[in-house]
Design a protein around this motif. Structure first.
Motif, PDB file in Angstrom:
ATOM      1  N   TRP A  21       0.693  -1.377   0.012  1.00 13.81           N
ATOM      2  CA  TRP A  21       0.036   0.077   0.031  1.00 13.81           C
ATOM      3  C   TRP A  21       0.978   1.307   0.115  1.00 13.81           C
ATOM      4  O   TRP A  21       0.566   2.242  -0.519  1.00 13.81           O
ATOM      5  N   ILE A  25       0.000   4.112  -2.895  1.00  9.20           N
ATOM      6  CA  ILE A  25      -0.437   5.228  -2.372  1.00  9.20           C
ATOM      7  C   ILE A  25       0.362   6.346  -2.161  1.00  9.20           C
ATOM      8  O   ILE A  25       0.104   7.364  -2.912  1.00  9.20           O
ATOM      9  N   THR A  42       1.111   9.810   3.023  1.00 11.92           N
ATOM     10  CA  THR A  42       0.620   8.470   3.063  1.00 11.92           C
ATOM     11  C   THR A  42       0.559   7.787   4.516  1.00 11.92           C
ATOM     12  O   THR A  42      -0.130   7.084   4.846  1.00 11.92           O
ATOM     13  N   LEU A  93      -7.725   9.645  -5.158  1.00 10.33           N
ATOM     14  CA  LEU A  93      -6.877   8.824  -3.815  1.00 10.33           C
ATOM     15  C   LEU A  93      -7.598   7.850  -3.227  1.00 10.33           C
ATOM     16  O   LEU A  93      -6.910   6.903  -2.939  1.00 10.33           O
ATOM     17  N   TRP A  97      -6.509   2.952  -3.491  1.00 10.46           N
ATOM     18  CA  TRP A  97      -6.578   1.698  -2.861  1.00 10.46           C
ATOM     19  C   TRP A  97      -6.986   0.391  -3.527  1.00 10.46           C
ATOM     20  O   TRP A  97      -6.577  -0.690  -3.082  1.00 10.46           O
ATOM     21  N   ILE A 100      -3.285  -0.675  -5.748  1.00 12.07           N
ATOM     22  CA  ILE A 100      -2.215  -1.006  -4.980  1.00 12.07           C
ATOM     23  C   ILE A 100      -1.389  -1.924  -5.499  1.00 12.07           C
ATOM     24  O   ILE A 100      -2.102  -2.953  -5.806  1.00 12.07           O
TER      25      ILE A 100
END
Length: 232
Positions: A21, A25, A42, A93, A97, A100
């Motif tokens: 992640w 991110i 992040t 944003l 997720w 990723i």
């Protein structure tokens, strides 16, 4: 190795255990908000993940999907960093997720383990999010166990035992696979077996405790090592 002959299902945490992640991110943050420290932003966003899930489980907040909770924490972090996000930036944003990247060993490791076990995601993401993640990374899940199936977030009993009930097996036939010891401790308290996976770079180089616990059934350096230990 402890006797694991009764284990039929491997249930995988996703954020951190099979996916990176931080890289995914922080790259999106850098592209979307170029004037902030992407790494710091992040990490701060991720730190707010557990506390807001706990507020839902305590009843302080009503049940809502992870994207909604991630949006709330994102806007809080943006305010802290002095950033005003547009709706398009916020959506970009939060949806990042879903794409990723998997750790290099993850997709192949899952495929190896699938030969002998039912392999499942068991995550606080939704079915839609985890499906997108799986398609993006080639994760060959047999089943996706998501928070919106039970309207609960880990470490609630309903998530771990809900997967066992869904698959018509006892909790002891399920092994939780995760890089977060708290996740494994909760799973074990409800009768699941546990395997710790080392992910020293989960926080992008910030220190992370990968020592696991002697209470775990297995401790592996990655999913390839887990497959080796399970004879897959």
């Amino acid at each position: 190795m402890p006797a694991l002959d009764d284990v039929r299902v491997l249930a995988f945490d996703t954020f951190g255990t099979v996916t990176d992640w931080f890289t995914g991110i922080s790259t999106t943050v850098r592209d979307t908000i170029p004037d902030v420290d992407a790494a710091a932003f992040t990490r701060e966003w991720r730190r707010r993940y557990g506390p807001i899930l706990a507020r839902v489980e305590s009843g302080e907040l009503p049940w809502c999907r992870l994207d909604d909770l991630q949006t709330e924490t994102l806007l809080d972090v943006a305010t802290e960093f002095g950033v005003v996000l547009s709706d398009a930036q916020t959506t970009s944003l939060v949806r990042a997720w879903r794409t990723i990247p998997g750790w290099p060993d993850a997709a192949d490791g899952i495929r190896r383990l699938k030969r002998d076990f039912i392999v499942c995601a068991l995550s606080n993401g939704t079915v839609a999010l985890l499906t997108d993640m799986a398609r993006h990374n080639g994760f060959a899940w047999d089943v996706i166990g998501a928070s919106d199936l039970w309207h609960h977030y880990k470490p609630a009993r309903e998530t771990y035992c809900g997967l066992a009930e869904l698959l018509e097996v006892t909790p002891s036939a399920v092994m939780m696979v995760a890089t977060h010891q708290g996740d494994l401790d909760a799973a074990r308290s409800f009768g699941l077996r546990t395997a710790f996976i080392e992910r020293p770079l989960e926080w992008g180089g910030d220190p992370k405790d990968d020592s696991g616990s002697p209470d775990n059934d297995l401790h592996a350096t990655d999913l390839a090592d887990l497959a080796d230990q399970l004879g897959c």
